[in-house]
Design a protein around this motif. Structure first.
Motif, mmCIF file in Angstrom:
data_model
loop_
_atom_site.group_PDB
_atom_site.id
_atom_site.type_symbol
_atom_site.label_atom_id
_atom_site.label_comp_id
_atom_site.label_asym_id
_atom_site.label_seq_id
_atom_site.Cartn_x
_atom_site.Cartn_y
_atom_site.Cartn_z
ATOM 1 N N LYS A 185 -5.371 -25.128 4.426
ATOM 2 C CA LYS A 185 -6.810 -25.361 4.608
ATOM 3 C C LYS A 185 -7.142 -26.835 4.641
ATOM 4 C CE LYS A 185 -8.316 -20.970 2.729
ATOM 5 N NZ LYS A 185 -8.501 -20.266 1.484
ATOM 6 N N VAL A 186 -6.137 -27.687 4.439
ATOM 7 C CA VAL A 186 -6.349 -29.140 4.451
ATOM 8 C C VAL A 186 -5.467 -29.725 5.556
ATOM 9 C CG1 VAL A 186 -6.894 -29.323 2.004
ATOM 10 C CG2 VAL A 186 -4.515 -29.362 2.740
ATOM 11 N N PRO A 187 -5.719 -30.977 5.997
ATOM 12 C CA PRO A 187 -4.851 -31.562 7.023
ATOM 13 C C PRO A 187 -3.395 -31.554 6.553
ATOM 14 C CG PRO A 187 -6.782 -32.928 6.644
ATOM 15 C CD PRO A 187 -6.803 -31.863 5.596
ATOM 16 N N PHE A 188 -2.495 -31.074 7.390
ATOM 17 C CA PHE A 188 -1.124 -30.888 6.909
ATOM 18 C C PHE A 188 -0.093 -31.091 8.005
ATOM 19 C CE2 PHE A 188 0.218 -26.578 8.394
ATOM 20 C CZ PHE A 188 -0.958 -26.199 9.021
ATOM 21 N N ILE A 189 1.147 -31.197 7.510
ATOM 22 C CA ILE A 189 2.309 -31.421 8.368
ATOM 23 C C ILE A 189 3.330 -30.334 8.053
ATOM 24 C CG2 ILE A 189 4.337 -32.969 8.526
ATOM 25 C CD1 ILE A 189 2.179 -35.175 8.013
ATOM 26 N N ILE A 190 3.984 -29.811 9.065
ATOM 27 C CA ILE A 190 5.068 -28.848 8.797
ATOM 28 C C ILE A 190 6.408 -29.571 8.867
ATOM 29 C CG2 ILE A 190 6.331 -26.833 9.672
ATOM 30 C CD1 ILE A 190 3.737 -25.628 10.605
ATOM 31 N N ILE A 191 7.214 -29.374 7.830
ATOM 32 C CA ILE A 191 8.620 -29.791 7.893
ATOM 33 C C ILE A 191 9.405 -28.516 8.211
ATOM 34 C CG2 ILE A 191 10.588 -30.743 6.619
ATOM 35 C CD1 ILE A 191 8.589 -32.251 4.859
ATOM 36 N N ASP A 192 9.845 -28.416 9.451
ATOM 37 C CA ASP A 192 10.511 -27.199 9.909
ATOM 38 C C ASP A 192 12.025 -27.422 9.845
ATOM 39 O OD1 ASP A 192 11.637 -25.102 11.400
ATOM 40 O OD2 ASP A 192 9.787 -24.857 12.547
ATOM 41 N N LEU A 193 12.702 -26.598 9.027
ATOM 42 C CA LEU A 193 14.142 -26.814 8.790
ATOM 43 C C LEU A 193 15.024 -26.134 9.845
ATOM 44 C CD1 LEU A 193 14.171 -26.493 4.892
ATOM 45 C CD2 LEU A 193 14.130 -28.566 6.282
ATOM 46 N N VAL A 194 14.483 -26.007 11.044
ATOM 47 C CA VAL A 194 15.197 -25.292 12.101
ATOM 48 C C VAL A 194 16.587 -25.865 12.374
ATOM 49 C CG1 VAL A 194 14.020 -26.662 13.879
ATOM 50 C CG2 VAL A 194 14.973 -24.449 14.490
ATOM 51 N N HIS A 195 16.786 -27.177 12.136
ATOM 52 C CA HIS A 195 18.108 -27.771 12.393
ATOM 53 C C HIS A 195 19.011 -27.772 11.160
ATOM 54 C CE1 HIS A 195 16.666 -28.884 16.286
ATOM 55 N NE2 HIS A 195 15.732 -29.671 15.804
ATOM 56 N N PHE A 196 18.478 -27.298 10.043
ATOM 57 C CA PHE A 196 19.296 -27.228 8.822
ATOM 58 C C PHE A 196 19.791 -25.798 8.659
ATOM 59 C CE2 PHE A 196 17.598 -31.303 8.089
ATOM 60 C CZ PHE A 196 18.361 -31.909 7.099
ATOM 61 N N ARG A 197 20.798 -25.388 9.425
ATOM 62 C CA ARG A 197 21.176 -23.983 9.417
ATOM 63 C C ARG A 197 22.694 -23.779 9.374
ATOM 64 N NH1 ARG A 197 17.338 -22.199 12.837
ATOM 65 N NH2 ARG A 197 18.129 -20.126 12.409
ATOM 66 N N SER A 198 23.431 -24.723 8.794
ATOM 67 C CA SER A 198 24.878 -24.516 8.755
ATOM 68 C C SER A 198 25.242 -23.525 7.638
ATOM 69 C CB SER A 198 25.603 -25.844 8.565
ATOM 70 O OG SER A 198 25.488 -26.248 7.230
ATOM 71 N N VAL A 199 26.336 -22.799 7.861
ATOM 72 C CA VAL A 199 26.828 -21.838 6.874
ATOM 73 C C VAL A 199 28.335 -22.058 6.731
ATOM 74 C CG1 VAL A 199 27.039 -19.384 6.258
ATOM 75 C CG2 VAL A 199 25.173 -20.120 7.770
ATOM 76 N N ASP A 200 28.804 -22.368 5.531
ATOM 77 C CA ASP A 200 30.244 -22.543 5.290
ATOM 78 C C ASP A 200 30.704 -21.501 4.281
ATOM 79 O OD1 ASP A 200 30.719 -24.847 6.884
ATOM 80 O OD2 ASP A 200 29.566 -26.002 5.407
ATOM 81 N N VAL A 201 31.599 -20.648 4.740
ATOM 82 C CA VAL A 201 32.068 -19.554 3.880
ATOM 83 C C VAL A 201 33.490 -19.845 3.417
ATOM 84 C CG1 VAL A 201 32.579 -17.074 3.788
ATOM 85 C CG2 VAL A 201 30.611 -17.905 5.117
ATOM 86 N N ASP A 202 33.692 -19.762 2.110
ATOM 87 C CA ASP A 202 35.013 -19.979 1.525
ATOM 88 C C ASP A 202 35.449 -18.649 0.895
ATOM 89 O OD1 ASP A 202 37.138 -20.540 -0.133
ATOM 90 O OD2 ASP A 202 36.223 -22.298 -1.076
ATOM 91 N N VAL A 203 36.254 -17.908 1.668
ATOM 92 C CA VAL A 203 36.619 -16.547 1.243
ATOM 93 C C VAL A 203 37.462 -16.580 -0.026
ATOM 94 C CG1 VAL A 203 37.956 -14.497 1.922
ATOM 95 C CG2 VAL A 203 36.432 -15.604 3.571
ATOM 96 N N GLU A 204 38.378 -17.521 -0.058
ATOM 97 C CA GLU A 204 39.304 -17.564 -1.188
ATOM 98 C C GLU A 204 38.562 -17.697 -2.521
ATOM 99 O OE1 GLU A 204 43.066 -20.234 -2.463
ATOM 100 O OE2 GLU A 204 42.418 -20.339 -0.374
#
Ligand SMILES: Cc1cc2nc3c(=O)[nH]c(=O)nc-3n(C[C@H](O)[C@H](O)[C@H](O)COP(=O)(O)OP(=O)(O)OC[C@H]3O[C@@H](n4cnc5c(N)ncnc54)[C@H](O)[C@@H]3O)c2cc1C
Length: 459
Positions: free
Chosen positions: A119-138
């Motif tokens: 409802k106030v003047p605002f900015i969106i920080i969109d994390l669309v580029h922060f999407r890495s996934v690192d899976v360590d099965v062991e």
């Protein structure tokens, strides 16, 4: 009556006011600050103001609920889509300096659009580029950035192991950032608890732009960001997750009943049974009004669906003993891998797994414009109460309403209530819920409360 001179003067004053306010809009100074502070010329490509031709498509990219996409919806002055931590730090610094609020957006699924409107003047920080996934099965861990979707997380885990999973919601387009920040539950809730219960560490930016991990933020803040509500404390950049074991094959089943087939009594009975089933059983009832096939009149369809972390042969005697009223048969059951069960529950059976990577594809079973609200209840709803609820569901105005009961219990009862800020772990009830049906607002207040269940209404 006003003179022509007065009207002219009034118009001049208005024009002067608007030209002045536009020229000095806070976001102009904000933009200057951002370019100076970030010390990175590439940031200009990551900033979208209202005059930018891509502004609309960037804003809409994850604004899932079209209820928040009308011409009257407040829009951000600027959208920043950072690719580096320093971009986020600069955005936080400059927005504070110029008195602008920020909204952090990960998957954009907030029920009330809190990541995209203010409802106030605002900015969106969109994390669309922060999407890495690192899976360590062991080591059974994964590091996932907040802008990734749950589908991306699930796909990357399944790609490496069919016997590991992460306990979170089924809808693949939900963002990791907002979901874990609010607790987050799904198919493995009764066996392994909330998503937030399975977080080991996090990378976090506070209001001063400091980058913190669990050790440097301290246990209090680490506690708060796991269920205390996204956007309340700062920005979580990534999460270190504990992955959990699942059997190579699980069983899913679905049994339907309408009112003419004693749906009311079976739903009533389910309330007493579901939360005390073994932890391996995830159990839901989905309710909606349909036209009866017998006489065309409105009736209620109850879909009892479950995921069992085991085989059909193990499940059938269990359900026969604990819930004979359901009449579960082998024909109702299918064995499949865990990831396939997730696809089925997501309304995506027989689709290639790669669809999980498509975070822009809408979930087919959710209307693009809806009001959703959760309620948590603790005493079983009486048959009279259910009849009242069902009569609402058969009303024409509720034609597009769905109610989902999700049984809690299992490990949720054994994890201390104060382990995370998620307030609904035990049997806590808000006792009322409200829905929008078309343009008409209706309120339903159960006379008695219900069960340690979550009730989700999607219209
Ligand atoms: C169709 C649908 C089905 C759902 N099913 C389930 C379910 O089964 N189980 C369940 O638990 N929930 C469910 N939810 C609720 C969902 O988990 C929450 O709405 C969640 O907050 C969405 O996360 P998001 O990142 O997609 O949303 P966003 O709108 O991006 O964010 C939600 C909130 O978190 C804040 N936020 C976002 N990212 C960050 C970040 N990185 N750091 C700090 N704050 C952040 C936002 O500012 C906003 O306040 C469902 C929602 C929808 C729409």
């Amino acid at each position: 009556m006003k003179s022509p001179q007065f009207s002219m003067l009034f118009t001049l004053v208005l024009t002067a006011f608007f030209s002045f306010s536009w020229a000095t809009l806070p976001h102009q100074s904000f933009l200057q600050c951002l370019s100076l502070r970030s010390n990175d010329s590439s940031i200009s490509k990551l900033i979208f103001t209202r005059t930018n031709s891509s502004y609309g498509s960037v804003l809409d990219s994850t604004l899932w609920n079209l209820r928040f996409n009308s011409t009257n919806t407040p829009k951000p002055l600027v959208i920043v889509t950072p690719t580096q931590i320093s971009h986020i730090q600069a955005t936080i610094h400059c927005s504070r300096k110029h008195g602008l609020q920020t909204r952090t957006r990960s998957g954009g699924h907030d029920y009330e659009g809190l990541s995209s409107i203010a409802k106030v003047p605002f900015i969106i920080i969109d994390l669309v580029h922060f999407r890495s996934v690192d899976v360590d099965v062991e080591n059974r861990i994964a590091w996932v950035q907040s802008g990734a979707s749950l589908g991306e997380l699930y796909y990357r885990i399944a790609e490496k192991s069919t016997k590991l999973a992460f306990p979170a919601a089924v809808f693949h387009t939900i963002g990791v950032g907002g979901h874990i920040s609010g607790g987050g539950f799904g198919l493995l809730l009764r066996k392994y608890g909330l998503a937030a219960d399975n977080v080991l560490d996090a990378q976090f930016i506070d209001v001063n732009g400091r980058v913190l991990d669990r050790k440097s933020m301290g246990e209090d803040l680490f506690w708060a960001i796991r269920g205390g509500g996204g956007g309340s404390f700062g920005i979580v950049l990534s999460w270190k997750l504990s992955l959990v074991p699942v059997p190579a094959n699980v069983t899913v089943f679905s049994v339907t009943r309408v009112l003419e087939q004693n749906a009311t009594e079976v739903v009533h009975r389910w309330q007493y049974i579901a939360r005390d089933l073994p932890d391996e059983v995830y159990s839901t009832v989905i309710l909606r009004g349909i036209n009866s096939t017998q006489d065309g009149r409105k009736t209620v369809l109850a879909i009892f669906s479950s995921l069992f972390l085991g085989t059909i042969n193990e499940l059938l005697p269990l359900m026969e003993q604990r819930f004979p009223e359901l009449g579960l048969t082998r024909q109702n059951c299918t064995e499949m891998s865990y990831i396939q069960s997730l696809m089925v529950n997501n309304g995506l059976p027989n689709q290639p797994l790669e669809i999980l990577l498509n975070w822009t594809s809408r979930v087919p079973i959710v209307s693009p414009s809806y009001k959703a609200k959760s309620d948590y209840v603790k005493e079983p709803i009486s048959v009279t109460g259910l009849n009242g609820l069902f009569s609402r569901l058969t009303d024409e105005t509720a034609a597009l309403t769905t109610i989902v009961f999700v049984a809690f219990g299992g490990i949720m009862d054994r994890i201390p209530e104060n382990a995370t800020p998620f307030p609904h772990r035990a049997e806590i009830c808000t006792r009322s819920f409200m829905t929008w049906v078309g343009k008409k607002k209706t309120t339903y207040t159960p006379k008695d409360t219900s069960i340690g269940l979550e009730v989700l209404i999607v219209i």
